[in-house]
Design an enzyme around this catalytic site. Structure first.
Site, PDB file in Angstrom:
ATOM      1  N   GLY A 122       0.895  -1.100   0.055  1.00  0.00           N
ATOM      2  CA  GLY A 122       0.039  -0.105   0.037  1.00  0.00           C
ATOM      3  C   GLY A 122       0.795   1.085   0.131  1.00  0.00           C
ATOM      4  N   TYR A 123       0.250   2.441   0.169  1.00  0.00           N
ATOM      5  CA  TYR A 123       0.899   3.480   0.095  1.00  0.00           C
ATOM      6  C   TYR A 123       1.944   3.826   1.117  1.00  0.00           C
ATOM      7  N   ASP A 162       0.042  -8.947   2.030  1.00  0.00           N
ATOM      8  CA  ASP A 162      -1.156  -7.797   1.287  1.00  0.00           C
ATOM      9  C   ASP A 162      -1.956  -8.637   0.398  1.00  0.00           C
ATOM     10  N   ASN A 163      -3.259  -8.317   0.728  1.00  0.00           N
ATOM     11  CA  ASN A 163      -4.249  -9.191  -0.278  1.00  0.00           C
ATOM     12  C   ASN A 163      -4.647  -8.171  -1.384  1.00  0.00           C
ATOM     13  N   ASN A 192      -6.379  -3.015  -1.947  1.00  0.00           N
ATOM     14  CA  ASN A 192      -6.016  -1.516  -2.317  1.00  0.00           C
ATOM     15  C   ASN A 192      -5.044  -1.332  -2.798  1.00  0.00           C
ATOM     16  N   ASP A 207      -5.062 -12.853   2.963  1.00  0.00           N
ATOM     17  CA  ASP A 207      -5.879 -11.719   3.731  1.00  0.00           C
ATOM     18  C   ASP A 207      -5.989 -12.201   5.181  1.00  0.00           C
ATOM     19  N   SER A 257      -4.007   6.971  13.588  1.00  0.00           N
ATOM     20  CA  SER A 257      -4.504   8.334  12.867  1.00  0.00           C
ATOM     21  C   SER A 257      -4.926   9.294  13.729  1.00  0.00           C
ATOM     22  N   TYR A 259     -14.503   4.403  10.525  1.00  0.00           N
ATOM     23  CA  TYR A 259     -13.165   4.184  10.430  1.00  0.00           C
ATOM     24  C   TYR A 259     -12.509   4.566  11.643  1.00  0.00           C
ATOM     25  N   LYS A 308      -9.854   2.719  14.650  1.00  0.00           N
ATOM     26  CA  LYS A 308      -8.470   2.968  15.043  1.00  0.00           C
ATOM     27  C   LYS A 308      -8.326   3.201  16.546  1.00  0.00           C
ATOM     28  N   GLY A 331     -19.147  16.761   8.116  1.00  0.00           N
ATOM     29  CA  GLY A 331     -18.174  16.037   8.862  1.00  0.00           C
ATOM     30  C   GLY A 331     -16.541  16.724   9.066  1.00  0.00           C
ATOM     31  N   ASP A 332     -16.428  17.554   8.011  1.00  0.00           N
ATOM     32  CA  ASP A 332     -15.042  18.169   8.070  1.00  0.00           C
ATOM     33  C   ASP A 332     -14.904  19.025   9.188  1.00  0.00           C
TER      34      ASP A 332
HETATM   35  P1  NAD Z   1      -3.278   1.639   1.505  1.00  0.00           P
HETATM   36  O1  NAD Z   1      -4.664   1.364   1.218  1.00  0.00           O
HETATM   37  O2  NAD Z   1      -2.749   2.539   0.395  1.00  0.00           O
HETATM   38  O3  NAD Z   1      -2.570   0.469   2.066  1.00  0.00           O
HETATM   39  C1  NAD Z   1      -3.190  -0.483   3.012  1.00  0.00           C
HETATM   40  C2  NAD Z   1      -2.845  -1.839   2.349  1.00  0.00           C
HETATM   41  O4  NAD Z   1      -3.415  -3.082   3.064  1.00  0.00           O
HETATM   42  C3  NAD Z   1      -3.399  -2.022   0.880  1.00  0.00           C
HETATM   43  O5  NAD Z   1      -2.377  -2.385   0.078  1.00  0.00           O
HETATM   44  C4  NAD Z   1      -4.453  -3.051   1.145  1.00  0.00           C
HETATM   45  O6  NAD Z   1      -4.434  -4.189  -0.157  1.00  0.00           O
HETATM   46  C5  NAD Z   1      -3.983  -3.807   2.312  1.00  0.00           C
HETATM   47  N1  NAD Z   1      -4.883  -4.701   2.937  1.00  0.00           N
HETATM   48  C6  NAD Z   1      -6.312  -4.212   3.582  1.00  0.00           C
HETATM   49  N2  NAD Z   1      -7.050  -5.030   4.261  1.00  0.00           N
HETATM   50  C7  NAD Z   1      -6.057  -6.211   4.183  1.00  0.00           C
HETATM   51  C8  NAD Z   1      -6.202  -7.465   4.677  1.00  0.00           C
HETATM   52  N3  NAD Z   1      -7.358  -7.821   5.311  1.00  0.00           N
HETATM   53  N4  NAD Z   1      -5.265  -8.481   4.383  1.00  0.00           N
HETATM   54  C9  NAD Z   1      -4.269  -8.188   3.794  1.00  0.00           C
HETATM   55  N5  NAD Z   1      -4.069  -6.814   3.265  1.00  0.00           N
HETATM   56  C10 NAD Z   1      -4.854  -5.807   3.495  1.00  0.00           C
HETATM   57  O7  NAD Z   1      -3.264   2.614   2.775  1.00  0.00           O
HETATM   58  P2  NAD Z   1      -2.175   3.576   3.323  1.00  0.00           P
HETATM   59  O8  NAD Z   1      -2.842   5.048   3.299  1.00  0.00           O
HETATM   60  O9  NAD Z   1      -0.973   3.018   3.036  1.00  0.00           O
HETATM   61  O10 NAD Z   1      -2.594   3.289   5.040  1.00  0.00           O
HETATM   62  C11 NAD Z   1      -1.930   2.372   5.855  1.00  0.00           C
HETATM   63  C12 NAD Z   1      -2.314   2.535   6.878  1.00  0.00           C
HETATM   64  O11 NAD Z   1      -2.192   3.781   7.462  1.00  0.00           O
HETATM   65  C13 NAD Z   1      -3.780   2.049   7.282  1.00  0.00           C
HETATM   66  O12 NAD Z   1      -4.025   1.477   8.578  1.00  0.00           O
HETATM   67  C14 NAD Z   1      -4.612   3.286   7.484  1.00  0.00           C
HETATM   68  O13 NAD Z   1      -5.632   3.266   8.229  1.00  0.00           O
HETATM   69  C15 NAD Z   1      -3.333   4.132   8.069  1.00  0.00           C
HETATM   70  N6  NAD Z   1      -3.533   5.681   8.039  1.00  0.00           N
HETATM   71  C16 NAD Z   1      -3.401   6.159   6.624  1.00  0.00           C
HETATM   72  C17 NAD Z   1      -3.712   7.536   6.464  1.00  0.00           C
HETATM   73  C18 NAD Z   1      -3.751   8.037   5.075  1.00  0.00           C
HETATM   74  O14 NAD Z   1      -4.351   9.394   5.026  1.00  0.00           O
HETATM   75  N7  NAD Z   1      -3.233   7.572   4.002  1.00  0.00           N
HETATM   76  C19 NAD Z   1      -3.728   8.230   7.518  1.00  0.00           C
HETATM   77  C20 NAD Z   1      -3.749   7.806   9.085  1.00  0.00           C
HETATM   78  C21 NAD Z   1      -3.562   6.218   8.992  1.00  0.00           C
HETATM   79  C1  WQD Z   2      -8.037  17.608   3.271  1.00  0.00           C
HETATM   80  C2  WQD Z   2      -8.685  18.957   3.033  1.00  0.00           C
HETATM   81  C3  WQD Z   2     -11.260  18.733   2.673  1.00  0.00           C
HETATM   82  C4  WQD Z   2     -10.882  17.033  -1.206  1.00  0.00           C
HETATM   83  C5  WQD Z   2      -8.565  12.315   6.055  1.00  0.00           C
HETATM   84  C6  WQD Z   2      -9.313  11.245   6.932  1.00  0.00           C
HETATM   85  C7  WQD Z   2      -8.316  11.070   8.095  1.00  0.00           C
HETATM   86  C8  WQD Z   2      -6.703  10.548   7.491  1.00  0.00           C
HETATM   87  C9  WQD Z   2      -6.598  11.552   6.345  1.00  0.00           C
HETATM   88  C10 WQD Z   2      -6.752   8.312   7.886  1.00  0.00           C
HETATM   89  C11 WQD Z   2     -10.098  19.077   3.984  1.00  0.00           C
HETATM   90  C12 WQD Z   2     -10.446  19.095   1.467  1.00  0.00           C
HETATM   91  C13 WQD Z   2     -10.506  17.256  -0.004  1.00  0.00           C
HETATM   92  C14 WQD Z   2     -11.530  17.754  -2.239  1.00  0.00           C
HETATM   93  C15 WQD Z   2     -11.254  19.716  -0.477  1.00  0.00           C
HETATM   94  N1  WQD Z   2      -6.906   9.293   6.985  1.00  0.00           N
HETATM   95  N2  WQD Z   2     -10.797  18.838   0.389  1.00  0.00           N
HETATM   96  N3  WQD Z   2     -11.667  18.941  -1.810  1.00  0.00           N
HETATM   97  O1  WQD Z   2     -10.435  14.972   5.807  1.00  0.00           O
HETATM   98  O2  WQD Z   2      -8.121  15.899   6.668  1.00  0.00           O
HETATM   99  O3  WQD Z   2      -8.305  13.356   6.307  1.00  0.00           O
HETATM  100  O4  WQD Z   2      -7.390  11.699   5.418  1.00  0.00           O
HETATM  101  O5  WQD Z   2      -6.504   8.166   8.835  1.00  0.00           O
HETATM  102  O6  WQD Z   2      -8.507  10.020   8.776  1.00  0.00           O
HETATM  103  O7  WQD Z   2     -10.391  11.593   7.301  1.00  0.00           O
HETATM  104  O8  WQD Z   2      -7.900  14.614   4.447  1.00  0.00           O
HETATM  105  O9  WQD Z   2      -7.431  14.941   2.191  1.00  0.00           O
HETATM  106  O10 WQD Z   2      -9.942  14.239   2.610  1.00  0.00           O
HETATM  107  O11 WQD Z   2      -8.875  16.628   3.047  1.00  0.00           O
HETATM  108  O12 WQD Z   2     -11.466  20.825  -0.606  1.00  0.00           O
HETATM  109  O13 WQD Z   2     -11.780  17.153  -3.282  1.00  0.00           O
HETATM  110  O14 WQD Z   2      -8.999  19.308   2.012  1.00  0.00           O
HETATM  111  O15 WQD Z   2     -12.296  19.479   2.810  1.00  0.00           O
HETATM  112  O16 WQD Z   2     -10.326  20.453   4.439  1.00  0.00           O
HETATM  113  P1  WQD Z   2      -8.868  15.069   5.812  1.00  0.00           P
HETATM  114  P2  WQD Z   2      -8.488  14.927   2.862  1.00  0.00           P
END
Ligand code: NAD
Ligand code: WQD
Length: 342
Positions: free
Chosen positions: A11-12, A32-33, A36, A59, A125, A150, A154, A298-299
């Site tokens: 993932g990312y 990784d399954n 995503n 998975d 998060s 979600y 967490k 929700g923002d």
């Molecule tokens: P992502 O979706 O890019 O990566 C998650 C990976 O987990 C994916 O490759 C998906 O295929 C794999 N996956 C999901 N469920 C699975 C399962 N049951 N079994 C095996 N693999 C599985 O997401 P990301 O942005 O890299 O996020 C990684 C972690 O960080 C997540 O826990 C996410 O909640 C957390 N997080 C992300 C953000 C963000 O904005 N990207 C912010 C805060 C926290």
């Molecule tokens: C950022 C800002 C939007 C899209 C989310 C999750 C949070 C965390 C990070 C995992 C906000 C604005 C967005 C668009 C816009 N993930 N926006 N136009 O909402 O801070 O957080 O991602 O844990 O849990 O809620 O991030 O990137 O969606 O938005 O104006 O098309 O950009 O309103 O102010 P957010 P975001």
């Protein structure tokens, strides 16, 4: 050489962390399954590092399969990224989120317990703080009411992990509470891969610039901020990946002060949506189509971190600014279609 299991490692955030783990000479196994992510990320990790990590398409909600992976390897630590992460999807399908995110964690912890594995780092998060009473938000701030299923997964996951560390004498855990991860690897070979229309700001911006979306809608221009748009703490994904390496070293070298620690991972600086758009336009010399629309339900108005504790205790600091985040995000976007076509 230490062996590390990385769940969600294609993932990312996981893929960027895998790259840095390999560069620091860790032996990496990915589970990784592909729910995503795409398999070409594994090839690109190899292109960047010269090494192909072990990979299992498993998975995590399937206990028997994940346990078979533990019986073949003795891991020194686990970094648990795998989870579903769309806030809006979780509101419509809470069952999917509770099932995937909580059962994956429980299976993993059970396997760790049965195989005497000592260390786990968990992707948490800033959403655990809900609507904080004061900003910047520090680790001392309480968990407020979760804004989505979600976010609740967490909060619950952190509580579950803490309970396990209390009950298993050898288990230590660190939760890293990410703020808004953005940007991509400087090589342009890995980055965020939104499958479908992106919810998040930066992939929406890059897809608009690439002509995949017509225009960016900026949600709200009447917030109480310097330009009326909402403020977030954007953190470069390479800095975020580095925080995992630092946390892992702290665990493996037995430097933890308690069995369960949790840290904010952000920059401590808040930027508005318009600040992000302007930086993207300036650094990439582009004009972006955008217009203002209603606030997104929700923002929250503002969210940014106090990272004093993680800076001090982990000895970790973010290095990249908003311009590096925006230039790397654009470099990656320009490559995605080529990789997806294969
Ligand atoms: P992502 O979706 O890019 O990566 C998650 C990976 O987990 C994916 O490759 C998906 O295929 C794999 N996956 C999901 N469920 C699975 C399962 N049951 N079994 C095996 N693999 C599985 O997401 P990301 O942005 O890299 O996020 C990684 C972690 O960080 C997540 O826990 C996410 O909640 C957390 N997080 C992300 C953000 C963000 O904005 N990207 C912010 C805060 C926290
Ligand atoms: C950022 C800002 C939007 C899209 C989310 C999750 C949070 C965390 C990070 C995992 C906000 C604005 C967005 C668009 C816009 N993930 N926006 N136009 O909402 O801070 O957080 O991602 O844990 O849990 O809620 O991030 O990137 O969606 O938005 O104006 O098309 O950009 O309103 O102010 P957010 P975001």
């Amino acid at each position: 050489m230490k062996d590390i299991l990385v769940t969600g490692g294609l993932g990312y955030i996981g893929s960027h962390t895998v790259v840095q783990l390999i560069e620091k000479n860790y032996n990496v196994t990915i589970v990784d399954n592909l729910s995503n992510s795409k398999i070409f990320i594994l090839d690109n990790i190899e292109k960047i590092t010269g090494k192909r990590p072990h990979y299992f398409n498993i998975d995590l909600t399937d206990y028997n399969k994940i346990n078979s992976c533990f019986s073949k390897n003795k891991f020194d630590g686990v970094i648990h990224f795998a989870a579903l992460k769309s806030v809006s999807e979780s509101v419509n399908h809470p069952d999917k989120y509770y099932h995937n995110n909580l059962n994956s964690l429980l299976n993993l912890l059970r396997c760790m317990k049965e195989n005497d594995i000592k260390n786990i780092i968990f992707s948490s998060s800033c959403t655990v703080y809900g609507q904080p009473d004061k900003l910047p938000v520090s680790e001392k701030s309480p968990f407020k009411e979760a804004e989505s299923p979600y976010a609740r997964t967490k909060q619950m996951s952190e509580n579950i992990i803490e309970d396990f560390t209390n009950s298993i004498s050898y288990l230590s855990a660190i939760s890293l509470r990410y703020f808004n991860p953005v940007g991509a690897h400087h090589s342009g070979l890995i980055g965020e891969l939104p499958l479908g229309t992106p919810d998040n700001l930066v992939p929406y911006i890059t897809q608009t610039a690439a002509g995949i979306r017509q225009e960016l809608k900026i949600f709200g221009d009447d917030y109480n901020t310097h330009d009326g748009t909402a403020i977030r703490d954007y953190i470069h994904v390479e800095d975020l990946a580095e925080a995992h390496i630092t946390a892992l070293q702290r665990m493996i070298e037995n430097k933890m002060k308690s069995k369960y620690e949790y840290y904010n991972i952000g920059t401590g600086v808040g930027y508005s949506v318009l600040d992000v758009v302007k930086s993207f336009e300036n650094v990439n010399k582009l004009k972006l189509n955008y217009s203002f629309s209603e606030r997104r339900s929700g923002d929250i108005e503002k969210m940014f971190s106090d990272c004093t504790i993680s800076n001090k205790k982990l000895g970790w600091n973010s290095k990249n600014g908003l311009d590096e985040m925006m230039s790397s995000a654009w470099k990656w976007e320009k490559n995605i279609s080529k990789f997806l076509k294969g």
